[in-house]
Write a protein that holds these residues in place. Structure first.
Motif, mmCIF file in Angstrom:
data_model
loop_
_atom_site.group_PDB
_atom_site.id
_atom_site.type_symbol
_atom_site.label_atom_id
_atom_site.label_comp_id
_atom_site.label_asym_id
_atom_site.label_seq_id
_atom_site.Cartn_x
_atom_site.Cartn_y
_atom_site.Cartn_z
ATOM 1 N N UNK A 92 3.652 5.659 2.168
ATOM 2 C CA UNK A 92 4.412 6.893 1.931
ATOM 3 C C UNK A 92 3.906 8.005 2.852
ATOM 4 N N UNK A 93 2.590 8.000 3.088
ATOM 5 C CA UNK A 93 2.020 9.012 3.982
ATOM 6 C C UNK A 93 2.567 8.857 5.399
ATOM 7 N N UNK A 131 -6.224 1.436 0.079
ATOM 8 C CA UNK A 131 -6.848 0.598 -0.948
ATOM 9 C C UNK A 131 -8.388 0.625 -0.873
ATOM 10 N N UNK A 170 5.437 11.729 -16.050
ATOM 11 C CA UNK A 170 4.503 11.279 -15.010
ATOM 12 C C UNK A 170 4.048 12.405 -14.090
ATOM 13 N N UNK A 227 0.650 14.302 6.457
ATOM 14 C CA UNK A 227 1.186 14.752 5.169
ATOM 15 C C UNK A 227 0.857 13.680 4.141
ATOM 16 N N UNK A 286 8.943 6.707 -3.357
ATOM 17 C CA UNK A 286 8.818 7.742 -4.386
ATOM 18 C C UNK A 286 9.205 7.187 -5.746
ATOM 19 N N UNK A 295 5.519 14.892 -7.884
ATOM 20 C CA UNK A 295 4.995 14.287 -6.654
ATOM 21 C C UNK A 295 5.297 15.222 -5.493
ATOM 22 N N UNK A 327 6.344 5.463 -7.234
ATOM 23 C CA UNK A 327 5.245 6.317 -7.717
ATOM 24 C C UNK A 327 5.643 7.034 -8.998
ATOM 25 N N UNK A 328 6.776 7.666 -8.940
ATOM 26 C CA UNK A 328 7.303 8.385 -10.110
ATOM 27 C C UNK A 328 8.516 7.611 -10.612
ATOM 28 N N UNK A 329 8.258 6.829 -11.637
ATOM 29 C CA UNK A 329 9.352 5.976 -12.120
ATOM 30 C C UNK A 329 10.459 6.822 -12.717
ATOM 31 N N UNK A 330 11.675 6.513 -12.408
ATOM 32 C CA UNK A 330 12.791 7.288 -12.964
ATOM 33 C C UNK A 330 12.775 7.217 -14.484
ATOM 34 N N UNK A 331 13.067 8.352 -15.102
ATOM 35 C CA UNK A 331 13.088 8.407 -16.563
ATOM 36 C C UNK A 331 14.318 7.684 -17.074
ATOM 37 N N UNK A 335 0.869 -1.175 0.000
ATOM 38 C CA UNK A 335 0.000 0.000 0.000
ATOM 39 C C UNK A 335 0.904 1.222 0.000
ATOM 40 N N UNK A 336 1.330 1.550 -1.200
ATOM 41 C CA UNK A 336 2.393 2.542 -1.322
ATOM 42 C C UNK A 336 1.935 3.920 -0.847
ATOM 43 N N UNK A 337 0.698 4.278 -1.201
ATOM 44 C CA UNK A 337 0.213 5.611 -0.822
ATOM 45 C C UNK A 337 0.168 5.782 0.681
ATOM 46 N N UNK A 385 -2.788 1.237 -5.694
ATOM 47 C CA UNK A 385 -1.850 1.199 -4.557
ATOM 48 C C UNK A 385 -2.008 2.413 -3.642
ATOM 49 N N UNK A 386 -3.217 3.053 -3.783
ATOM 50 C CA UNK A 386 -3.533 4.162 -2.873
ATOM 51 C C UNK A 386 -2.816 5.446 -3.226
ATOM 52 N N UNK A 387 -2.341 5.549 -4.451
ATOM 53 C CA UNK A 387 -1.620 6.769 -4.824
ATOM 54 C C UNK A 387 -2.658 7.850 -5.190
ATOM 55 N N UNK A 395 10.754 7.052 2.131
ATOM 56 C CA UNK A 395 10.226 8.021 1.170
ATOM 57 C C UNK A 395 10.936 7.877 -0.158
ATOM 58 N N UNK A 450 -7.645 7.053 4.953
ATOM 59 C CA UNK A 450 -6.658 6.883 3.891
ATOM 60 C C UNK A 450 -5.360 6.298 4.452
ATOM 61 N N UNK A 451 -4.964 6.822 5.559
ATOM 62 C CA UNK A 451 -3.679 6.360 6.119
ATOM 63 C C UNK A 451 -3.795 4.943 6.673
ATOM 64 N N UNK A 510 0.992 12.179 0.176
ATOM 65 C CA UNK A 510 1.703 12.281 -1.104
ATOM 66 C C UNK A 510 0.672 12.551 -2.221
#
Lengths: 636, 133
Positions: A602-603, B55, B78, B93, A626, B81, A629-633, A597-599, B122-124, A622, B50-51, B95
């Protein structure tokens, strides 16, 4: 012979120093008189080395038919060492002499009736043959007494040998009167023996016989009486048979040339001299002068024997030379015994023992030596025994015993010189201790090669050094401690109980010093423990400043590497309580990250950063999420 | 001499007038506020939920009012962020991914925005629209 001959020669040569000052009376039967010393003998050995006798011995060995055979022993009176057949001995410091001397010191004085009678007999012979007293009648009487003196054990039948030589000489000279006198003397002796035997046989039948009715008792009594008689008469009958055999032999003797008889007589004189039978030497020389009146008294002996007498007396060997030397020896021994008795009274046992040993060496068979009281000899014996023990102790390097003996000897003998023995003992002790000190250092540093070498050196120098046993014990106990420590180390390693290893690290470092495998394991463990300790110290400092989150994070990072350390666990638990909010935030983040559960994760990490901005766990989380979430180019 | 009638305003009237003016101002302000929040019809995101389990909110559209905390990452394809501090909290906080379509808006730290957000895979959280406050 190889053993006895040097000893006998030592006795002869032992008095050489004093005899050099004597002028032989040549053909005069006068007693020895003092005269200036002649030049030093050419053949006197210069050293006591093993090569003594080299040239002379070689020369001597080439002489066929030499009276003394091959090499003639050489004695150096300066060092009291004699050399023979390439080997050297100290005259009084050798096992054979020590054993003989000790036997003498323990023997009772020879003052029994038999000993006294023998000495009276010898004295009577010498008196009969004394210069100015040697009439025909006295000579015949002396000859008769020879046979009687030969009866005694102590004489060893030497008087019989002299009588035989005298009779042969008379036979060679075809001196009928003297032969008749000699036969008569022997006949008288035979008669005396017969009478003695009869008396002995009669005297034995004095016990009362049992009654005739008791046959068994009578037979036993008769048998017992027979045995008694045989024992009593045996000694007389034996000697009687010998006298009769001598008479028969004399009758059958062929006539020798006078020269042969003379040489035989001279050989007997030299032999008796070498046997240190100086009284018999005097009897012989006086008979010789009485028999051979032609004035020729020079000894016809081989070159070696000739040199022996010439070197010790400084004059060509003659019967007179030998006679004076024998007289001088007798006088020297008498003085030696007197000196011994005086020194003994002064409690100067070392000198007393040395004087007696010297006198014994030369005059073992002289009455002054034989009649010395055992009580006096025993005083010297104790000193001699301890001296010999000291020599043995020094020889086997038992310096503890040697030091004790030196102490004892210095107390009992006021003249005992402790300097040499003490110096030898102290030097050996110091060197041994030095090696032991080195061995101890080597043991501590784990240097096995040096340890073995130094222990070997110390043992060779002083095998019974008490410190050696202590050091060995120490090393062995160290070895035990070492083995126990190694066992403990292995057990703690298997238990992953690194904290206990760290707490007793000095013991394990020392124990594993000689085992590379264990040394590496120990090094790894101690490295880990140092990391743990460092992080704990850091955490403690942070906690002191109120930074509980930082302290926990520091401990937690170490815990993840070394989760088995109890002390670290304890501290971690404490800090978890102190920084509960932060810890819960991080753990939520980590749990959600694991659930992908990445979101949410990360929170939580972001929230943790808000609580503790320096958190490495949060920063790493983080950064890690990160990227998801934001894949490196991809780089173009 | 006859007395003149008084011309002074009664104080009650003055108080009533003031109250009236204040009420008018308050109504005006409320009306302005309502008019200025373009996502007032959307439900604000439940941050604790959310926290706890993002999902469970997947696919939903919410309104988020928050202040920009920091930019965490940027990708031209993309988007950006950001970490956004939720309004009314000091430590929550979230993301938030601002897609490239919204690059027209300059976003800086400590600026406050209304975000229209979607809870994605994935909860983004992804912003579909935003308005600076």
């Amino acid at each position: 012979m190889r053993i006895k001959l040097p000893l006998l020669i030592a006795a002869l040569a032992g008095v050489a120093g004093s005899l050099r000052a004597q002028v032989p009376d040549s053909q005069q039967p006068a007693p020895a008189t003092a005269a200036p010393a002649p030049a030093a003998p050419e053949r006197a050995p210069q050293s006591s080395g093993g090569g003594g006798g080299g040239e002379d011995s070689a020369g001597g060995s080439k002489q066929q038919g030499s009276m003394l055979g091959g090499d003639v022993p050489i004695f150096d009176p300066g060092t009291e060492i004699f050399t023979w057949d390439g080997k050297s001995w100290h005259a009084t410091d050798n096992r054979l002499f020590q054993a003989r001397f000790e036997k003498y010191l323990n023997a009772p004085e020879e003052t029994s009736a038999q000993d006294t009678a023998y000495q009276q007999n010898i004295s009577a012979i010498l008196e009969d043959l004394a210069p100015g007293n040697a009439t025909v009648a006295h000579v015949d009487d002396a000859f008769r007494l020879l046979s009687r003196a030969g009866e005694y054990d102590i004489d060893a039948r030497l008087c019989d040998s002299i009588a035989d030589a005298v009779y042969s000489a008379w036979r060679a000279q075809d001196n009928a009167d003297r032969l008749a006198q000699a036969d008569d003397a022997l006949e008288k002796e035979r008669t005396r023996m017969e009478w003695n035997a009869n008396v002995a046989a009669t005297d034995t039948l004095t016990d009362e016989a049992p009654s005739a009715s008791d046959k068994t008792a009578s037979q036993l009594w008769i048998a017992g009486q027979n045995r008694k008689r045989d024992l009593e008469t045996g000694q007389y009958t034996t000697h009687l048979a010998e006298i009769m055999a001598t008479i028969k032999a004399n009758q059958a003797k062929k006539e020798l040339s006078e020269l042969d008889a003379k040489i035989d007589f001279q050989a007997l004189i030299v032999q008796l001299f070498l046997q240190r039978r100086f009284q018999h030497v005097l009897i012989c020389t006086r008979f010789y002068r009485a028999i051979f009146t032609d004035g020729d008294t020079s000894l016809k002996v081989g070159k070696d024997a000739n040199d022996l007498f010439a070197n010790t007396s400084g004059m060509p060997p003659t019967v007179g030379t030998v006679d004076s030397m024998a007289n001088e020896v007798i006088r020297d021994v008498r003085e030696g015994v007197q000196a011994f008795q005086f020194l003994l009274s002064q409690n100067e046992l070392e000198s007393a023992s040395n004087r007696l040993a010297e006198s014994f060496t030369t005059g073992e068979y002289l009455p002054e030596i034989r009649m010395l009281p055992r009580t006096e000899k025993r005083q010297a014996l104790k000193f001699v025994q301890k001296s010999d023990q000291l020599l043995s102790a020094l020889e086997v390097k038992d310096y503890t015993l040697a030091a004790q003996l030196v102490d004892d000897l210095s107390k009992t003998a006021t003249d005992f010189d402790t300097s040499k023995a003490t110096a030898a003992i102290e030097t050996a002790k110091q060197i041994s201790d030095l090696h032991l000190a080195k061995a101890r250092n080597a043991a501590v540093s784990g240097d096995k090669d040096t340890l073995e070498e130094e222990l070997k050196e110390a043992t060779e120098i002083w095998p019974r050094n008490p410190e050696l046993a202590k050091i060995s014990g120490l090393i062995f106990s160290q070895s035990d401690v070492q083995q126990k420590a190694l066992v403990d180390l292995d057990e703690l390693l298997s238990q992953h109980n690194y904290r206990e290893i760290y707490n007793d690290k000095m013991r394990f470092i020392a124990a594993a010093a000689m085992y590379p495998d264990r040394q590496k394991q120990l090094s790894d463990v101690l490295g880990q423990m140092e990391s743990i300790e460092t992080s704990m110290i850091q955490a403690q400092e942070m906690a002191k400043q109120g930074d509980y989150a930082g302290a926990w994070e520091t401990v937690e990072k170490t815990f993840q590497k070394f989760p088995d350390d109890s002390k670290l666990n304890e501290m971690r638990a404490d800090l978890t309580t102190q920084a509960a909010d932060f810890v819960r935030t991080i753990r939520n983040a980590q749990d959600l990250e694991q659930k992908n559960q990445i979101g949410s994760s990360l929170a939580w990490y972001l929230k943790a950063l808000k609580i503790y901005p320096s958190s490495e766990f949060a920063q790493d989380g983080v950064q890690r999420l990160t990227k998801l979430v934001v894949l490196p180019e991809p780089e173009s | 001499m006859p007395r003149r009638a008084s011309s002074k305003t009664h104080p009650v009237w003055l108080v009533a007038a003031l109250l009236l003016v204040a009420g008018a101002l308050a109504c005006g302000a409320y009306a302005w506020m309502m008019i200025s929040d373009p996502y007032r019809t959307l439900t604000a995101i439940d941050v604790p939920t959310y926290m706890e389990n993002a999902d469970s909110l997947r696919g939903n559209v919410y309104k988020l009012t928050g202040t920009i905390d920091s930019e965490l990452a940027w990708s031209p394809t993309q988007g950006r962020l950001f970490s956004v501090l939720a309004d009314g909290s000091k430590t929550d906080v979230l993301p938030l991914l601002i897609p490239p379509e919204l690059d027209r808006v300059n976003i800086q730290k400590d600026q406050k925005f209304y975000f229209k957000i979607v809870v994605g895979d994935k909860g983004i959280l992804t912003a579909s629209d935003l308005k600076k406050i």
